[in-house]
Design a protein around this motif. Structure first.
Motif, mmCIF file in Angstrom:
data_model
loop_
_atom_site.group_PDB
_atom_site.id
_atom_site.type_symbol
_atom_site.label_atom_id
_atom_site.label_comp_id
_atom_site.label_asym_id
_atom_site.label_seq_id
_atom_site.Cartn_x
_atom_site.Cartn_y
_atom_site.Cartn_z
ATOM 1 N N MET A 109 73.244 13.492 20.436
ATOM 2 C CA MET A 109 73.711 14.574 19.567
ATOM 3 C C MET A 109 75.195 14.781 19.818
ATOM 4 N N SER A 110 75.939 14.964 18.746
ATOM 5 C CA SER A 110 77.348 15.327 18.862
ATOM 6 C C SER A 110 77.726 16.075 17.599
ATOM 7 N N ILE A 111 78.096 17.345 17.745
ATOM 8 C CA ILE A 111 78.401 18.199 16.593
ATOM 9 C C ILE A 111 79.791 18.788 16.785
ATOM 10 N N THR A 112 80.651 18.608 15.800
ATOM 11 C CA THR A 112 82.001 19.175 15.895
ATOM 12 C C THR A 112 81.935 20.702 15.783
ATOM 13 N N PRO A 113 82.837 21.395 16.448
ATOM 14 C CA PRO A 113 82.875 22.856 16.315
ATOM 15 C C PRO A 113 82.993 23.303 14.861
#
Length: 363
Positions: A40-44
């Motif tokens: 998982m990787s979600i930008t602010p």
């Protein structure tokens, strides 16, 4: 700007979500099990679009893992990418097009991604095969365009993007160069805060036409920040096109899909495809819409558009090629047409298949 440094603020761990979701210990454990397989990787920025008060928020569904990802049914390679790999990191499925998997990194990992197996390459591997790729393209003069994909092609450094453009622009039979990227949607500041990128695109766009093919899936993704990023690209001479994926719980209604198409057309994006979600392991059971339902949604959404907004095909990307979903005839029959074919005998071929109410794919 340094993309790697900026993405250090991304949400990557289950415990990072506790500020927003109040996960139970059991939920946190299950999510971490999923993240061991599918990161998982979600930008602010993209996280800020989520309505955490809505349990079924469509933006949340596209970026935060669900327990359904544990489901192992389906396939990791539904369109035959492995079979079409001619050089490590480069695919040649259609005569006129090569695809370069330029990186294995994305600014955000979409939960519906058909490349969940992460087939992209590290910078070192690409550097190793780069000259070999160029020689292959030079020898195959029917290749008229190159698609720089990934991962996400705009997560590459400006230096690397410039290197690709410089090399490809020097090949006479290349007419255009495409970048496949979701950066404008999930990380628009990578574009709007980087004047060097505009200079590179403008410079090489004078030699060959540059396209950016992106993916907007929901009207709430079309924000002020995104509109600025699209304007930036268009000011650089880039043509921007969009490939929407039809997704259960995201855009599976005439009204939502229709609004999305209307919104992107208004800011200068050309609708290119609406793709049937692929039967990918960890994806199919939570995102796929049955074909019979899908054609009704797509045609209903199309009827809400002006002429410019109707410029797309509803397609499945299969091992044999891109197959357009034309429509329904009898109760259990649907009409399909090869929009793009791997084999000559299939080019433009129209065929009818029996399709059950719950069927989501054809093979």
């Amino acid at each position: 700007m340094n993309n790697t440094e900026s993405l250090k603020k991304n949400i990557t761990k289950a415990e990072d979500l506790n500020l927003y979701m109040n996960l139970t210990k059991d939920e946190e454990i299950k999510m971490n099990e999923i993240l061991e397989k599918y990161p998982m990787s979600i930008t602010p920025y993209y996280l800020s679009l989520i309505d955490f008060n809505d349990q079924n928020d469509p933006i949340k569904k596209m970026c935060i893992p669900s327990i359904e990802e544990i489901d192992l049914s389906g396939s990791f390679d539904t369109s035959g990418e492995a079979d079409n790999t001619v050089i490590t990191g480069m695919q040649h499925k259609y005569e006129q097009t090569v695809i370069v998997l330029s990186t294995n990194h994305c600014a955000m990992y979409c939960r519906h991604c058909f490349r969940k197996r992460l087939v992209g390459l590290s910078d070192e591997e690409i550097a190793t095969h780069f000259e070999e790729m160029l020689e292959y393209i030079k020898k195959h003069e029917k290749i008229s365009n190159a698609l720089i994909s990934g991962g996400d092609s705009f997560l590459n450094s400006n230096t690397k993007i410039k290197k690709f453009l410089a090399a490809l622009c020097d090949i006479p039979h290349i007419d255009l160069i495409r970048f496949g990227t979701r950066i404008p949607v999930v990380y628009p500041e990578r574009i709007t805060r980087d004047n060097e990128l505009k200079e590179i695109l403008s410079k090489y766009g004078q030699k060959k036409q540059i396209y950016v093919v992106t993916q907007f899936n929901h009207p709430r993704e079309v924000t002020k920040e995104v509109t600025e990023a699209i304007k930036y690209l268009r000011d650089a001479g880039v043509i921007v096109k969009n490939q929407t994926v039809l997704l259960r719980g995201v855009n599976d209604s005439i009204e939502i899909l229709g609004e999305l198409l209307k919104n992107i057309t208004a800011i200068g994006i050309v609708p290119y495809y609406v793709f049937q979600c692929r039967p990918v392991t960890g994806v199919k059971n939570q995102f796929q819409v049955p074909l019979k339902e899908g054609i009704d949604i797509v045609e209903g959404a199309k009827s809400l558009q002006n002429g410019q907004g109707k410029c797309f095909k509803y397609c499945l990307s299969t091992t044999k090629g891109k197959i357009e979903v034309i429509g329904k005839t009898k109760d259990n029959e649907m009409v399909f047409k090869f929009h793009q074919a791997k084999y000559k005998e299939d080019r433009g071929r129209i065929f009818i298949e029996k399709v059950t109410d719950n069927q989501t794919w054809i093979y």
